[in-house]
Scaffold this motif. Sequence first.
Motif, PDB file in Angstrom:
ATOM      1  N   VAL A  47      -1.156 -14.121 -36.525  1.00 50.65           N
ATOM      2  CA  VAL A  47      -1.276 -15.512 -36.962  1.00 50.65           C
ATOM      3  C   VAL A  47      -0.062 -16.279 -36.455  1.00 50.65           C
ATOM      4  O   VAL A  47       1.070 -15.805 -36.575  1.00 50.65           O
ATOM      5  N   TRP A  48      -0.309 -17.462 -35.898  1.00 51.54           N
ATOM      6  CA  TRP A  48       0.771 -18.276 -35.350  1.00 51.54           C
ATOM      7  C   TRP A  48       0.652 -19.684 -35.913  1.00 51.54           C
ATOM      8  O   TRP A  48      -0.366 -20.348 -35.745  1.00 51.54           O
ATOM      9  N   ARG A  49       1.692 -20.130 -36.587  1.00 49.35           N
ATOM     10  CA  ARG A  49       1.668 -21.455 -37.220  1.00 49.35           C
ATOM     11  C   ARG A  49       2.459 -22.457 -36.398  1.00 49.35           C
ATOM     12  O   ARG A  49       3.569 -22.175 -35.953  1.00 49.35           O
ATOM     13  N   VAL A  50       1.875 -23.626 -36.199  1.00 50.17           N
ATOM     14  CA  VAL A  50       2.521 -24.707 -35.470  1.00 50.17           C
ATOM     15  C   VAL A  50       2.740 -25.862 -36.441  1.00 50.17           C
ATOM     16  O   VAL A  50       1.778 -26.442 -36.939  1.00 50.17           O
ATOM     17  N   ASP A  51       3.989 -26.189 -36.725  1.00 46.00           N
ATOM     18  CA  ASP A  51       4.304 -27.320 -37.592  1.00 46.00           C
ATOM     19  C   ASP A  51       4.360 -28.582 -36.733  1.00 46.00           C
ATOM     20  O   ASP A  51       5.292 -28.775 -35.956  1.00 46.00           O
ATOM     21  N   LEU A  52       3.364 -29.429 -36.870  1.00 44.87           N
ATOM     22  CA  LEU A  52       3.285 -30.636 -36.058  1.00 44.87           C
ATOM     23  C   LEU A  52       3.922 -31.841 -36.738  1.00 44.87           C
ATOM     24  O   LEU A  52       3.942 -32.929 -36.157  1.00 44.87           O
ATOM     25  N   THR A  53       4.439 -31.653 -37.934  1.00 43.09           N
ATOM     26  CA  THR A  53       5.027 -32.778 -38.659  1.00 43.09           C
ATOM     27  C   THR A  53       6.146 -33.466 -37.882  1.00 43.09           C
ATOM     28  O   THR A  53       6.191 -34.704 -37.829  1.00 43.09           O
ATOM     29  N   PRO A  54       7.080 -32.712 -37.226  1.00 38.15           N
ATOM     30  CA  PRO A  54       8.159 -33.402 -36.502  1.00 38.15           C
ATOM     31  C   PRO A  54       7.731 -33.996 -35.166  1.00 38.15           C
ATOM     32  O   PRO A  54       8.510 -34.690 -34.528  1.00 38.15           O
ATOM     33  N   VAL A  55       6.515 -33.692 -34.717  1.00 33.14           N
ATOM     34  CA  VAL A  55       6.061 -34.160 -33.404  1.00 33.14           C
ATOM     35  C   VAL A  55       5.565 -35.592 -33.531  1.00 33.14           C
ATOM     36  O   VAL A  55       4.541 -35.851 -34.175  1.00 33.14           O
ATOM     37  N   LEU A  56       6.253 -36.527 -32.934  1.00 35.56           N
ATOM     38  CA  LEU A  56       5.895 -37.939 -33.048  1.00 35.56           C
ATOM     39  C   LEU A  56       5.075 -38.422 -31.860  1.00 35.56           C
ATOM     40  O   LEU A  56       4.342 -39.399 -31.965  1.00 35.56           O
ATOM     41  N   ASP A  57       5.213 -37.767 -30.724  1.00 32.84           N
ATOM     42  CA  ASP A  57       4.550 -38.181 -29.495  1.00 32.84           C
ATOM     43  C   ASP A  57       3.431 -37.191 -29.173  1.00 32.84           C
ATOM     44  O   ASP A  57       3.653 -35.983 -29.105  1.00 32.84           O
ATOM     45  N   LEU A  93      -5.223 -16.105 -34.762  1.00 30.16           N
ATOM     46  CA  LEU A  93      -5.465 -17.304 -35.564  1.00 30.16           C
ATOM     47  C   LEU A  93      -4.322 -18.279 -35.331  1.00 30.16           C
ATOM     48  O   LEU A  93      -3.157 -17.938 -35.515  1.00 30.16           O
ATOM     49  N   LEU A  94      -4.669 -19.479 -34.923  1.00 24.06           N
ATOM     50  CA  LEU A  94      -3.687 -20.532 -34.677  1.00 24.06           C
ATOM     51  C   LEU A  94      -3.794 -21.553 -35.800  1.00 24.06           C
ATOM     52  O   LEU A  94      -4.857 -22.144 -36.016  1.00 24.06           O
ATOM     53  N   VAL A  95      -2.705 -21.745 -36.538  1.00 24.22           N
ATOM     54  CA  VAL A  95      -2.673 -22.706 -37.638  1.00 24.22           C
ATOM     55  C   VAL A  95      -1.966 -23.968 -37.155  1.00 24.22           C
ATOM     56  O   VAL A  95      -0.772 -23.940 -36.850  1.00 24.22           O
ATOM     57  N   LEU A  96      -2.696 -25.068 -37.069  1.00 25.32           N
ATOM     58  CA  LEU A  96      -2.131 -26.359 -36.664  1.00 25.32           C
ATOM     59  C   LEU A  96      -1.905 -27.173 -37.933  1.00 25.32           C
ATOM     60  O   LEU A  96      -2.848 -27.717 -38.514  1.00 25.32           O
ATOM     61  N   ASP A  97      -0.670 -27.249 -38.363  1.00 27.32           N
ATOM     62  CA  ASP A  97      -0.335 -27.859 -39.650  1.00 27.32           C
ATOM     63  C   ASP A  97       0.214 -29.272 -39.456  1.00 27.32           C
ATOM     64  O   ASP A  97       1.247 -29.465 -38.824  1.00 27.32           O
ATOM     65  N   GLY A  98      -0.489 -30.258 -40.019  1.00 22.45           N
ATOM     66  CA  GLY A  98      -0.028 -31.644 -39.945  1.00 22.45           C
ATOM     67  C   GLY A  98      -0.640 -32.402 -38.784  1.00 22.45           C
ATOM     68  O   GLY A  98       0.065 -33.016 -37.987  1.00 22.45           O
ATOM     69  N   VAL A  99      -1.972 -32.387 -38.677  1.00 24.15           N
ATOM     70  CA  VAL A  99      -2.636 -32.975 -37.507  1.00 24.15           C
ATOM     71  C   VAL A  99      -2.971 -34.451 -37.677  1.00 24.15           C
ATOM     72  O   VAL A  99      -3.372 -35.106 -36.717  1.00 24.15           O
ATOM     73  N   LEU A 298       9.608 -33.617 -47.149  1.00 23.77           N
ATOM     74  CA  LEU A 298       8.183 -33.594 -46.888  1.00 23.77           C
ATOM     75  C   LEU A 298       7.804 -34.881 -46.170  1.00 23.77           C
ATOM     76  O   LEU A 298       8.401 -35.937 -46.391  1.00 23.77           O
ATOM     77  N   ASP A 299       6.786 -34.794 -45.338  1.00 23.36           N
ATOM     78  CA  ASP A 299       6.418 -35.940 -44.515  1.00 23.36           C
ATOM     79  C   ASP A 299       6.053 -37.149 -45.368  1.00 23.36           C
ATOM     80  O   ASP A 299       6.382 -38.292 -45.035  1.00 23.36           O
ATOM     81  N   THR A 300       5.375 -36.925 -46.491  1.00 19.31           N
ATOM     82  CA  THR A 300       4.987 -38.038 -47.359  1.00 19.31           C
ATOM     83  C   THR A 300       6.219 -38.740 -47.928  1.00 19.31           C
ATOM     84  O   THR A 300       6.281 -39.969 -47.975  1.00 19.31           O
ATOM     85  N   VAL A 301       7.185 -37.958 -48.335  1.00 14.29           N
ATOM     86  CA  VAL A 301       8.419 -38.518 -48.885  1.00 14.29           C
ATOM     87  C   VAL A 301       9.220 -39.220 -47.788  1.00 14.29           C
ATOM     88  O   VAL A 301       9.773 -40.307 -47.991  1.00 14.29           O
ATOM     89  N   ARG A 302       9.263 -38.609 -46.611  1.00  7.41           N
ATOM     90  CA  ARG A 302       9.992 -39.217 -45.494  1.00  7.41           C
ATOM     91  C   ARG A 302       9.380 -40.553 -45.100  1.00  7.41           C
ATOM     92  O   ARG A 302      10.086 -41.532 -44.824  1.00  7.41           O
ATOM     93  N   ALA A 303       8.033 -40.607 -45.047  1.00 14.89           N
ATOM     94  CA  ALA A 303       7.358 -41.846 -44.659  1.00 14.89           C
ATOM     95  C   ALA A 303       7.662 -42.970 -45.648  1.00 14.89           C
ATOM     96  O   ALA A 303       7.848 -44.128 -45.247  1.00 14.89           O
ATOM     97  N   TYR A 304       7.729 -42.638 -46.936  1.00 10.20           N
ATOM     98  CA  TYR A 304       8.074 -43.652 -47.941  1.00 10.20           C
ATOM     99  C   TYR A 304       9.491 -44.168 -47.692  1.00 10.20           C
ATOM    100  O   TYR A 304       9.758 -45.374 -47.742  1.00 10.20           O
ATOM    101  N   GLY A 305      10.405 -43.247 -47.401  1.00 11.75           N
ATOM    102  CA  GLY A 305      11.776 -43.653 -47.111  1.00 11.75           C
ATOM    103  C   GLY A 305      11.871 -44.501 -45.856  1.00 11.75           C
ATOM    104  O   GLY A 305      12.670 -45.448 -45.779  1.00 11.75           O
TER     105      GLY A 305
END
Length: 700
Positions: A47-57, A93-99, A298-305
């Motif tokens: 299983v390989w997890r990809v955190d896409l939260t920091p990816v802006l582009d 299994l590829l986990v794409l987190d934060g799409v 967390l992305d939700t908290v960061r977006a509010y800030g």
Amino acid sequence: MGRAAELAALARALAAGRLVTVTGVGGVGKSRLAVRAAARSALPDGVWRVDLTPVLDAEFVDYAVVEALGLTDHTTRPPRETLLEHLADRDLLLVLDGVEHLVDACAALVVDLLGRAPGLRVLAVGRRPLSVAGERLFPLAPLGVDEAAELLRVRAAQQGAAPGDGPAVRELCRRLDGIPLAIELAAGRLGALSPGQILRRLDDRFRLLTGGGRSALPRHRTLRTAIGWSHELCTPQERLLWARLSVFAGGFDLEAAEYVCGGSGLPAEDVLDVLSSLLGQSMVSREETPAGPRYRMLDTVRAYGADWLEGTGDAARVRRRHRDWYLGLATSCELEWFSPRQREVAARIEAELPNLRGALEYSLAGPEETHLGQYLAGSLWFCWVGCGRLSEGRRWLDQAVGLDTGRTAPELSRLKALWVLGYVAVLQGDTVAALTALQECRTRAERAANATALAYAEHRTGCLALITDDVTRAETLLRSALERYQEIGELNSNVLMGRVELAMTRAFQGDLADAVRLCEEVYRVCEDHGERWARSYAQYVLAYAAWSDGDPARARELLTECLGSSHGFRDLLASVLSVELLALVTVTEGHAREAAVLQGAAERMWPSVGLRLFGSAHYNAPHELCEATAREELGDERYEECVREGARLSREEAVARALLRPASPDGLPAPRGPVPRAGAPARTAKPAASPTRKGGETTG
């Protein structure tokens, strides 16, 4: 907590379909559920997890997946091709987190990968579905009241509070719609407020609906209201820090937070105390990494800030400070690369890549900052070259030198970006781009009387001549560059690599003794300064000399250390060269079968480097000698079978196999020394003694 049924259902969905997307409101626990369900997967390749939260582009989605899979590709081909090649014959299994903020790019990637990799399954996580054919949606509902109340009690206990199980607790959980993040935010306040007090304050805010528009979905309003309520309860300094922390992509460390977020209303010396307070309120989380303790929102908290930061009118200043910090970090890491802290530098840069990308994007977005973007892209040469990120580095460098900095911008920045671009292009085998960049660098350096840039341009032009078999010209250029380095007092990993490359020209011309002398000097300097990256290339040359002198045991010792070091840095070029030479050493030791397996493993690695052995007759000589010897001993059919076995090994497996000394010979006679052949470097004199180990210390 309380997700047993959902876990079982998600596992069934993954077993039934190749693409499953977990959807739901922010903070409902999608990522945690997906990670837990993925851990139950029994696919052979994991299983390989990809955190896409920091990816802006969207352009960096493919790069993020390549990096998460641990792949390294030095070529000019797009990262999508690297992924397709790697996944084609794998069951994983590829986990794409934060799409959710990259839906179009992720959808296109998933369709392409699933169409070309039959053993691949994808688990996507986001607030929105990918909306592609074959997608199975798995909407995740919030927690029930009982589960939510249990979560509240557990989180409160971690804060030293005991809210009990009264009606106020259950009503609070109902009003928060059972959203885990909202409940955790409320639990963070239970040390100072009772459940009833929190409920009354929350009721007031719900009536005002200042946390979200009336058109928003109810549960989106609930979460935003809970975050906004928590924001209102923060002190002015906590609000300031929350807003300013939103400029970080991914994680950050304390020193970065103090520099970037300190300023009016929040002195740098107060940042730690305020950060600790936000940590206690679950606004920020702390994690241990190879680069040390780091924090993230967390992305939700960061977006509010981020919204609040824009409202303060301070966003431009804070983003500029963010860029300045990471420009300074890259500059200091470039200097520390030539030191005993090389591995720490590599870990630090890897941890900070999302922020470094953000700093590059900021600098290259407007003409007034372009020269700083050029300098930053050039200063990260050790990341692009030494840490296996040539493809990404090429993208940034091409963009940087393609922009006009204006007549008033410092020429130094462009010159640095040009020679680094030339270096990267040389290693990628892109001779036209390399010559174009290096010739421009040389012309501009001569015009500006910049001796440093001139030396680097000449050095890398010599490298280009070396890998294209123009050995005489390579020697001339490299000697000239090294003389220039000496005149200006330049000594670093690049200069040492220049000496190793000069040694290669001597070896290719038949003077192994001189090559050994040069590399032993490099080895001693590396030991004095704690340098390991350039040392691995010196060890490669010394290993070939030891093999040529009839000492395969010494050659194996040097190559084992070389491969371990280069693989640790993700330097694919040094790794595959080491595997190739280890194959030759192995066949010399009487292990023809294992040598053929290693050649097959190297064959699989080369496409990610570029043209096999640069297409150079000189670099290819050890490979051809090993193949001829192994074929003679095994026969063509068995040799090809062993090569195919090696080609099935992953990079990690190939390196582990190469580092493992064969247990017993094949039962075939082993050559007592090197087998001479046309085109192979011949020894004209006995090489000087190679570095040896005594008492656990390496000496020259």
